[in-house]
Design an enzyme around this catalytic site. Sequence first.
Site, short mmCIF file in Angstrom:
data_model
loop_
_atom_site.label_atom_id
_atom_site.label_comp_id
_atom_site.label_asym_id
_atom_site.label_seq_id
_atom_site.Cartn_x
_atom_site.Cartn_y
_atom_site.Cartn_z
CG ASN A 159 75.03 -59.09 -14.06
OD1 ASN A 159 76.06 -58.91 -13.40
ND2 ASN A 159 74.60 -58.23 -14.96
CD GLU A 160 75.12 -66.89 -16.63
OE1 GLU A 160 73.91 -66.96 -16.32
OE2 GLU A 160 75.55 -67.32 -17.72
N PRO A 161 73.33 -66.47 -12.20
CG PRO A 161 71.89 -68.29 -12.25
CD PRO A 161 72.78 -67.46 -13.12
#
Length: 639
Positions: A159-161
């Site tokens: 879950n990237e920025p």
Amino acid sequence: MTSAAAETHERIPTAVFPDNQAAVRHVADAIETLVRERAAAGQPAVLGLATGSTPVPLYRELIRRHREEGLSFAHVITFNLDEYYPLEPQHPESYHRFMREQLFDHLDIPAAQIHVPPGDLPRDEIHAACTAYEQAIRDAGGVDIQILGIGRTGHIGFNEPGSGPASVTRLVTLDRLTRADAARDFRGEANVPRYAITMGVGTILRARRIFMLAWGRAKADVLRQAIEEPPRDTVPASYLQQHDATEVFLDAPAASELTRLRSPWWVGFPEWTTPLTRRAVTDLSLKLSKPLLKLVDKDYQENGLADLVTSHGPAYDLNIRLFNEVQHTITGWPGGKPHVDDTHRPERAEPARKRVLVLSPEPADDILAMAGTLHRLVQHGHEVTVAYLTSGNLGVPDAEARWAAQLMLEANAAAPDSLARRVLDELARKAAFDQDSADLRRFKGFLRRSEARAALELCGVPAPNVRFLDLPFYESGTYRRFQLGDADATAVGRLLHEIQPHQIFTTGAAADPSSVPAKSFAAFTTALGAAADHAWTKDCWVWLFRSDGREWPIDEIEMAVPCSPDELDRKAQAIYQHRSQRHQTPVTDSDSAEPWEQAVDRNRATAQLYDRLGLAEYEAIECFVRWQPTADTSTSTSS
Ligand code: GLP
């Protein structure tokens, strides 16, 4: 300090351990309790599992308990967080394979109870597969304990920025920093998949308990943001604050930026030791953009340092003391200035001509951190030896090997069955992800050797003083899965005995324990410990440089070696010699793409900090911290 005080800053309960083994035992205890309780009640225990190097020591501990203490996982159901896309499950870097090798093959979990998101589906089937994954978690009764690591972007799972707290299992695009961090696993950033399938932040938050683990100083900044700052999309791990049964387990270096360790004056009345005072005053000066000598009592009082100025002030006295301390870290004589009073110098004057040993985990680590210092040491007449502990051959892209092998053939220097010919044949056959043969690794190692020699020549280090140890842990391993053996420390020990150095420069003390610098440092400290009875060790000083793309905090620097503009140019040229590493160095927050730009930027930034504190204005500064076996640089604190 009380944990209540720490909690005013920490929005997630956080436990700090002296090392990751102690942390891992705690987490393994919680898992064991759950697994045994559920087995006794005839119910399954549902574990959410993570990949990356962080959970590997935990998995080893679970395997040990299974083998030695009869802990059965027959009633355990597992759900992994994520998988690269597109990637076959058999691929050496797939998380399917990672989990089999690191855990599942060694436990008694029935295959039907293991779930890892698929990385090999056609694109139009992904959505349905993600929905089914969520459903399977619900059908199993939800996750009881979720294990998490954290990426340098603040991601959990993948879950990237930008990932919100309600996100569910889905296909995501990987961040540039994440792909750069994975580049070594895949032998080149170009080979790292662009996408991944990951449980969402919302999926993770539905687990009953969450344990997030992190080791090493490189994660310290992002951990502070996740734990102490308000939750936000740019640091997805910060959403763990919204979960009431999350605990964070850190080793001391990973915790080093938390307020209670970095700025304890905000959470209580600390003992004003010399290092802590230096940190408080330099922080204050930089925060207010006021040189040290211009700080006044009011500045201290209004910024949480009333206690310091009351007990050790007035401001003027503190300022002068600190100014002198910081001033005394600066020296143009990294090997000590001969025949002068050395009371306030970082290095001792005698012996005037020192045997200096630089232990660089991989080729280029030395040059990136200390090319200017190396040049000075040679100029000042010290006997400088540079030893590369590992070959660094895993960090060479195929394209570089092809270029070099073709050059050899072109020069007609290669017989039909030559190494160059075999390398070219292998490169023509192999797919991008295939493991390298022993021949190809050897050849890539040669490449790094010639780069290292060329770089050192620019620093004045003569060829016979360049050593390559090719430590076995590296030659027989792959990234994130290195295992140190006795032979590693023995090889380092042999070199120490031969050189009997007065001064050692090395790195890796606070690094992620699975990294090459940390393993190299462990081999070194074991070798030094084994040599403790030898007279030379009594007169041997160890200096640490950083090798994780960052610099020592200004307050920790104990030796600052200025570089002139010309010296900085030479340094950039020396780094440039490491041509196989162009585009390869892990990216930092800096916008500069290339390793020489990043290193030079860092050295300039350090010089600017000294300038802002009101000290002399240099072009650039390389810096070091002294390490002593009895007083490790890491803080040992636990809560
Ligand atoms: C990958 C994984 C994450 C993991 C992160 C950190 O991105 N998808 O789950 O936390 O890497 O990896 P490491 O533990 O090797 O630092």
